[in-house]
Enzyme design. Sequence first.
Site, PDB file in Angstrom:
ATOM      1  N   LEU A 101       0.854  -1.182   0.000  1.00  0.00           N
ATOM      2  CA  LEU A 101       0.000   0.000   0.000  1.00  0.00           C
ATOM      3  C   LEU A 101       0.891   1.232   0.000  1.00  0.00           C
ATOM      4  CD1 LEU A 101      -2.618  -1.114   2.688  1.00  0.00           C
ATOM      5  CD2 LEU A 101      -2.544  -1.648   0.235  1.00  0.00           C
ATOM      6  N   CYS A 102       0.687   2.103  -1.002  1.00  0.00           N
ATOM      7  CA  CYS A 102       1.439   3.354  -1.083  1.00  0.00           C
ATOM      8  C   CYS A 102       2.948   3.075  -1.119  1.00  0.00           C
ATOM      9  CB  CYS A 102       1.044   4.261   0.075  1.00  0.00           C
ATOM     10  SG  CYS A 102       1.616   5.971  -0.065  1.00  0.00           S
ATOM     11  N   THR A 103       3.720   3.684  -0.239  1.00  0.00           N
ATOM     12  CA  THR A 103       5.183   3.538  -0.263  1.00  0.00           C
ATOM     13  C   THR A 103       5.652   2.210   0.312  1.00  0.00           C
ATOM     14  OG1 THR A 103       5.238   4.796   1.809  1.00  0.00           O
ATOM     15  CG2 THR A 103       5.700   6.003  -0.230  1.00  0.00           C
ATOM     16  N   GLY A 104       4.737   1.314   0.655  1.00  0.00           N
ATOM     17  CA  GLY A 104       5.129  -0.052   0.949  1.00  0.00           C
ATOM     18  C   GLY A 104       5.810  -0.699  -0.243  1.00  0.00           C
ATOM     19  N   THR A 121       3.374   3.622  -6.900  1.00  0.00           N
ATOM     20  CA  THR A 121       3.386   4.072  -5.514  1.00  0.00           C
ATOM     21  C   THR A 121       2.828   5.495  -5.503  1.00  0.00           C
ATOM     22  OG1 THR A 121       4.737   4.266  -3.509  1.00  0.00           O
ATOM     23  CG2 THR A 121       5.739   5.022  -5.573  1.00  0.00           C
TER      24      THR A 121
END
Length: 322
Positions: A101-104, A121
Amino acid sequence: MHTVAVTVADGMLHFELAVAFEVFGTPPTGMADPWYRLVGCGTGAVRAGRFRLEPDHGFDRLPSADTVIVPAWADIDADPPRDLVAAVRAAHRAGARVAALCTGAFVLAAAGLLDGRRATTHWAHTEALATRFPRVEVDPDVLYVDDGSVLTSAGKAAAMDLCLHLVRLDHGSAVANAVARRLVVPPHRAGGQAQFVTSPVPARDDHPLAELLPWAIERLDHPLTVADLARRAAMSPRNLGRHFRSATGTTPLQWLLTQRIRRAQELLETTGDSVEAIAAATGMGTGTTLRRHFNRTVGVPPDAYRRTFRTAPTLGPLGGER
């Protein structure tokens, strides 16, 4: 029961953590099939933003999970913990579906899971992801990318989109839509199982397409053309195409096809109507046309899709089972 393991580590952002726990932790009302077994995995109590979280298990639990969710990573300039990276890599090798999720996505990239893959991202960090991990094919313009066993999303609200997409893959569109209603968020867009990319829709009431898109969705059984849409929006077809590309990332005709396929999925799941009847109700004309577009977009024929998801409960307008 499908186990969803959420990685918990210092430096992860609380919003994306909360999204994962909210979507996978609570089944919709009337859900007859088993829901997910949700576990948090980390090395001990951590700080996520201003919150303190105690994981249920260590990272060694990840390889036995069916799905691993990696929330957003706050400090993208720092290397994520080695034990986290190793555990995510091991989980993928063991056959888990891994979603960032996102910057994961930076954690997945550090684990080598994005090498040679298309990924995304948060738009503010796509350049950094591409620079640090040149073997990743970074797409900065989409909400999320489904590459089968590895999935990545853009920031914040797109994390919700990706989580709902996973629910849709596992339980069908009726159940995913019930979850979306409970959370008071827009339902997910339908798409291909091999590689799914959803596009944003106008969020502002004053957007030139804000009234047009709901109007078109209510008339999917009509043979709508670009000229019809342009006339309704009181603009030229060329101007309409420019607004569509800006708002949805696609053309008016492709957007219409996506809505027709999505509606066909819902009818296949919730009714016993024939493929021919569903083709008429979705403006696809004939069953042959529907089968061709459905198979190409979703990856399976309509009959096979129905057999997969008709076992899920039929949910009413408020998420209750009919």
